[in-house]
Design a protein around this motif. Sequence first.
Motif, PDB file in Angstrom:
ATOM      1  N   VAL A  51       4.660  -4.784   5.950  1.00  0.00           N
ATOM      2  CA  VAL A  51       3.912  -4.076   4.912  1.00  0.00           C
ATOM      3  C   VAL A  51       2.654  -4.850   4.541  1.00  0.00           C
ATOM      4  CG1 VAL A  51       5.949  -2.949   3.908  1.00  0.00           C
ATOM      5  CG2 VAL A  51       5.242  -5.189   3.059  1.00  0.00           C
ATOM      6  N   ILE A  52       1.644  -4.094   4.091  1.00  0.00           N
ATOM      7  CA  ILE A  52       0.410  -4.716   3.606  1.00  0.00           C
ATOM      8  C   ILE A  52       0.499  -4.768   2.087  1.00  0.00           C
ATOM      9  CG2 ILE A  52      -2.115  -4.556   3.532  1.00  0.00           C
ATOM     10  CD1 ILE A  52      -1.289  -4.609   6.389  1.00  0.00           C
ATOM     11  N   TYR A  53       0.601  -5.978   1.558  1.00  0.00           N
ATOM     12  CA  TYR A  53       0.651  -6.120   0.106  1.00  0.00           C
ATOM     13  C   TYR A  53      -0.743  -5.954  -0.492  1.00  0.00           C
ATOM     14  CZ  TYR A  53       5.426  -7.795   0.477  1.00  0.00           C
ATOM     15  OH  TYR A  53       6.760  -7.875   0.735  1.00  0.00           O
ATOM     16  N   LEU A  54      -0.769  -5.523  -1.737  1.00  0.00           N
ATOM     17  CA  LEU A  54      -2.051  -5.365  -2.424  1.00  0.00           C
ATOM     18  C   LEU A  54      -2.704  -6.719  -2.674  1.00  0.00           C
ATOM     19  CD1 LEU A  54      -1.122  -2.528  -4.959  1.00  0.00           C
ATOM     20  CD2 LEU A  54      -2.258  -2.335  -2.737  1.00  0.00           C
ATOM     21  N   SER A  55      -1.917  -7.772  -2.523  1.00  0.00           N
ATOM     22  CA  SER A  55      -2.443  -9.122  -2.734  1.00  0.00           C
ATOM     23  C   SER A  55      -2.838  -9.808  -1.426  1.00  0.00           C
ATOM     24  CB  SER A  55      -1.388  -9.964  -3.451  1.00  0.00           C
ATOM     25  OG  SER A  55      -0.176  -9.947  -2.700  1.00  0.00           O
ATOM     26  N   ASP A  56      -2.670  -9.120  -0.288  1.00  0.00           N
ATOM     27  CA  ASP A  56      -2.994  -9.748   1.001  1.00  0.00           C
ATOM     28  C   ASP A  56      -4.493 -10.048   1.121  1.00  0.00           C
ATOM     29  OD1 ASP A  56      -0.397  -9.814   1.867  1.00  0.00           O
ATOM     30  OD2 ASP A  56      -0.552  -8.106   3.239  1.00  0.00           O
TER      31      ASP A  56
ATOM     32  N   LEU B 191      -0.513  -4.113 -13.690  1.00  0.00           N
ATOM     33  CA  LEU B 191      -1.930  -4.423 -13.447  1.00  0.00           C
ATOM     34  C   LEU B 191      -2.427  -3.723 -12.181  1.00  0.00           C
ATOM     35  CD1 LEU B 191      -2.002  -8.237 -14.316  1.00  0.00           C
ATOM     36  CD2 LEU B 191      -2.827  -6.327 -15.718  1.00  0.00           C
ATOM     37  N   ASP B 192      -1.588  -3.703 -11.150  1.00  0.00           N
ATOM     38  CA  ASP B 192      -1.967  -2.997  -9.917  1.00  0.00           C
ATOM     39  C   ASP B 192      -2.198  -1.512 -10.190  1.00  0.00           C
ATOM     40  OD1 ASP B 192      -2.117  -4.840  -7.718  1.00  0.00           O
ATOM     41  OD2 ASP B 192       0.058  -5.106  -7.839  1.00  0.00           O
ATOM     42  N   ILE B 193      -1.355  -0.946 -11.022  1.00  0.00           N
ATOM     43  CA  ILE B 193      -1.455   0.490 -11.313  1.00  0.00           C
ATOM     44  C   ILE B 193      -2.715   0.798 -12.121  1.00  0.00           C
ATOM     45  CG2 ILE B 193      -0.360   2.393 -12.570  1.00  0.00           C
ATOM     46  CD1 ILE B 193       2.372   1.025 -11.716  1.00  0.00           C
ATOM     47  N   ILE B 194      -2.955  -0.017 -13.137  1.00  0.00           N
ATOM     48  CA  ILE B 194      -4.164   0.195 -13.953  1.00  0.00           C
ATOM     49  C   ILE B 194      -5.421   0.039 -13.087  1.00  0.00           C
ATOM     50  CG2 ILE B 194      -5.542  -0.728 -15.870  1.00  0.00           C
ATOM     51  CD1 ILE B 194      -2.891  -1.479 -17.241  1.00  0.00           C
ATOM     52  N   ALA B 195      -5.360  -0.902 -12.146  1.00  0.00           N
ATOM     53  CA  ALA B 195      -6.516  -1.169 -11.277  1.00  0.00           C
ATOM     54  C   ALA B 195      -6.929   0.046 -10.455  1.00  0.00           C
ATOM     55  CB  ALA B 195      -6.210  -2.350 -10.357  1.00  0.00           C
ATOM     56  N   LEU B 196      -6.022   1.012 -10.303  1.00  0.00           N
ATOM     57  CA  LEU B 196      -6.357   2.200  -9.512  1.00  0.00           C
ATOM     58  C   LEU B 196      -7.380   3.091 -10.207  1.00  0.00           C
ATOM     59  CD1 LEU B 196      -2.819   3.151  -8.137  1.00  0.00           C
ATOM     60  CD2 LEU B 196      -4.641   1.899  -6.971  1.00  0.00           C
ATOM     61  N   GLY B 197      -7.580   2.877 -11.503  1.00  0.00           N
ATOM     62  CA  GLY B 197      -8.638   3.608 -12.184  1.00  0.00           C
ATOM     63  C   GLY B 197      -8.201   4.812 -12.996  1.00  0.00           C
ATOM     64  N   PHE B 198      -6.987   4.774 -13.517  1.00  0.00           N
ATOM     65  CA  PHE B 198      -6.552   5.861 -14.400  1.00  0.00           C
ATOM     66  C   PHE B 198      -7.414   5.890 -15.662  1.00  0.00           C
ATOM     67  CE2 PHE B 198      -2.709   5.300 -11.851  1.00  0.00           C
ATOM     68  CZ  PHE B 198      -2.380   6.625 -11.591  1.00  0.00           C
ATOM     69  N   LYS B 199      -7.489   7.091 -16.257  1.00  0.00           N
ATOM     70  CA  LYS B 199      -8.308   7.247 -17.470  1.00  0.00           C
ATOM     71  C   LYS B 199      -7.649   6.612 -18.682  1.00  0.00           C
ATOM     72  CE  LYS B 199     -10.508  11.596 -16.174  1.00  0.00           C
ATOM     73  NZ  LYS B 199     -10.718  13.020 -16.492  1.00  0.00           N
ATOM     74  N   ARG B 200      -8.397   5.795 -19.356  1.00  0.00           N
ATOM     75  CA  ARG B 200      -7.926   5.186 -20.595  1.00  0.00           C
ATOM     76  C   ARG B 200      -7.799   6.282 -21.656  1.00  0.00           C
ATOM     77  NH1 ARG B 200     -11.748   0.443 -22.614  1.00  0.00           N
ATOM     78  NH2 ARG B 200     -11.806  -0.231 -20.436  1.00  0.00           N
ATOM     79  N   GLY B 201      -6.736   6.239 -22.458  1.00  0.00           N
ATOM     80  CA  GLY B 201      -6.566   7.247 -23.506  1.00  0.00           C
ATOM     81  C   GLY B 201      -5.910   8.520 -22.992  1.00  0.00           C
TER      82      GLY B 201
ATOM     83  N   ILE C 219       0.814  -1.226   0.000  1.00  0.00           N
ATOM     84  CA  ILE C 219       0.000   0.000   0.000  1.00  0.00           C
ATOM     85  C   ILE C 219       0.844   1.270   0.000  1.00  0.00           C
ATOM     86  CG2 ILE C 219      -2.086  -1.067   0.975  1.00  0.00           C
ATOM     87  CD1 ILE C 219      -1.282   0.140   3.680  1.00  0.00           C
ATOM     88  N   GLY C 220       2.050   1.225   0.523  1.00  0.00           N
ATOM     89  CA  GLY C 220       2.915   2.401   0.505  1.00  0.00           C
ATOM     90  C   GLY C 220       3.283   2.816  -0.912  1.00  0.00           C
ATOM     91  N   HIS C 221       3.355   1.833  -1.803  1.00  0.00           N
ATOM     92  CA  HIS C 221       3.705   2.128  -3.197  1.00  0.00           C
ATOM     93  C   HIS C 221       2.614   2.914  -3.920  1.00  0.00           C
ATOM     94  CE1 HIS C 221       6.401  -1.659  -2.939  1.00  0.00           C
ATOM     95  NE2 HIS C 221       7.137  -0.587  -2.782  1.00  0.00           N
ATOM     96  N   LEU C 222       1.410   2.914  -3.340  1.00  0.00           N
ATOM     97  CA  LEU C 222       0.296   3.578  -4.027  1.00  0.00           C
ATOM     98  C   LEU C 222       0.370   5.097  -3.953  1.00  0.00           C
ATOM     99  CD1 LEU C 222      -2.720   1.333  -2.974  1.00  0.00           C
ATOM    100  CD2 LEU C 222      -1.346   1.260  -5.068  1.00  0.00           C
TER     101      LEU C 222
END
Lengths: 369, 369
Positions: B264-269, B133-143, B83-86
């Motif tokens: 650390v809390i992983y995004l996959s935990d 994939l983790d980064i895209i999952a955050l909801g950035f705008k396509r295009g 989560i710190g990487h976010l």
Amino acid sequence: MKKEFTVTPWEVSGNVDYERLIKEFGVTLIDANMRYKLVKTHPLLRRGLYFSHRDFDLWLERAEKGKKISVITGRGPSDKMHIGHLVPFLVAKSLQEQFDCEVFIPISDDEKFYVKEEVTFEKVLAYAQDNILDIIALGFKRGKTYIFEDFVYTNIYTYAAQIAKRITYSTSKAVFGLKPEDNVGWSFYPAMQAAHILFPQFLRGKHLSVVPVAIDQDPFIRVTRDISTHKDFQFEKPAALHSKFMPSLDGGAKMSASDTTSKVIYLSDNLEEVKKKINKYAFSGGKDTIEDHRKHGGNPDIDVSFQYLRYLFEPDDQKLGKIESDYRSGKLLTSELKSILIEKIFLFLKEHQKRKEQAKRNVEKFILK
Amino acid sequence: MKKEFTVTPWEVSGNVDYERLIKEFGVTLIDANMRYKLVKTHPLLRRGLYFSHRDFDLWLERAEKGKKISVITGRGPSDKMHIGHLVPFLVAKSLQEQFDCEVFIPISDDEKFYVKEEVTFEKVLAYAQDNILDIIALGFKRGKTYIFEDFVYTNIYTYAAQIAKRITYSTSKAVFGLKPEDNVGWSFYPAMQAAHILFPQFLRGKHLSVVPVAIDQDPFIRVTRDISTHKDFQFEKPAALHSKFMPSLDGGAKMSASDTTSKVIYLSDNLEEVKKKINKYAFSGGKDTIEDHRKHGGNPDIDVSFQYLRYLFEPDDQKLGKIESDYRSGKLLTSELKSILIEKIFLFLKEHQKRKEQAKRNVEKFILK
């Protein structure tokens, strides 16, 4: 007392003692047995401009047994090409003809861009395009020859990176003479150069590749050979073929890119330019007066025109032998020797320039992207 | 006597005095006027984890005037993400949502490959795929969002090379703490990093781009700003937004990739892992006994669970305010505070993991090749 000389990748000066160099560099003289096997190759090889090697005996053995082998030699495109630049390419082509092997030709636009302040990014790309046409014009086999340019085939960065991880700055600095004020492109470039040399193996798997190269470049070969067997790669140590330096027109130790225009014959020169340059600048082994020359004869060993005929422009051994003896006896004058060379160069360039035009239509068939 | 601390790109230790850092680094505090403009952005920005900047006032001004602006922030893929990487990505996304701007996301697989001995070429490519994939999952705008990986979008080498020509090894060594025994990939990497930061301008022409970054990374920004205006480029100096360090679970100065899994809390935990880690390791600002806590209250300022709610998991100001006052008064126990956080993280991760699965279908729409 022996005359002092210096041979490093960034300086060649003095009267080079090749015998001593062989010992210092720990390389092997090309022997009679190997020369016998090379009797049909280019004069550069069979007449001894290439004089030492690393593992080239092994390469020839593999070639004879039909094992996978390849040749790799490149070009740093910082200017238009002159006849001295042809040396390794003519050897590569000759090996390709005799052994039907693949030839890989990296164009190190990045190197020249890093090293030469005045060479802009746009300029280096333009030189690369021009030089590539000159190389294709030499007649490499289509489908067996791969030309790749670092700023175009940027995938090479992935190979260079894998090598970069295994070269410390200390090593790079020591072997390549880096200074702290040099840019970090230089620091990295040794990895890129090793990637070029190992590229045939990255692409085709482990096999023996030979690099025709001037002897001053051997430190690069050594570093690459050391890295090649690292557990990350487990490649074969690349073989090398070392040439002596082709003299510049005025008889300087090494034909250099930094020589002034007057000292080199460009592949784009016309007859008038060739005539003027050879007649005016080509260092002569003849005597000062015709009378003296007729009486005592000339010295072909130091005559630049004769060296050019010997290594590049007179493939016929009998004809060359006659020129040599006639010059040595004084029967052939310097002006006559120069006329022979001018005619030969003119015919070569006329054909080359035609083939370069044709190469524009085929270029895509040689380029990796 | 002030407690000593160290903040460099390769070491963060001690009790960081951010006031002093602002003076030493010559950066500007994010002031009330700017905060007002950021009132709708992510808690990380409006609640002050991001505390200083370079030219971000100018960036906001341009944004308000509808001028071209962009955001650039990247990731070195040496492991799965926690989560710190976010932090910088949530800020980038928030700026994209408020100002409808393009976001550029370099994935520096090469950096991690050079720096970490145990990270092989294959591993770093795999981590990169996972992290993307983790980064895209955050909801950035396509295009409007462009993710590029150095070993895949190798065209980046052409930009890095142009910058490399303008960084001497001395500069690189001084700013990045290079040692002679470091590999030449490191020597070159500063040029690659500057290429990442200037990439929006290489691609879209001169405009103002902002880099959200932890304050220890500011030396990289400084070097890039210096280079950006060189006559070769004539770009705008990139703006920067500096964050303080997000504490690790145990309250350490900086959540680090080298922290052990437990911290650390992983995004996959999964829920069990989150429960166990928060309950066991999250540094508490509460008192040692319930009686003591009820009587004297806890200290949210040093409580890691509260900091995570504040910066990442409780966007509602009123709710956060109530949690804070209840904790400070002793009404809310540490175990209850932790339960709130666990629930929030669980909901976030559940949604995130679902979106990460969905991202596999859209990944191509975000990737430069």
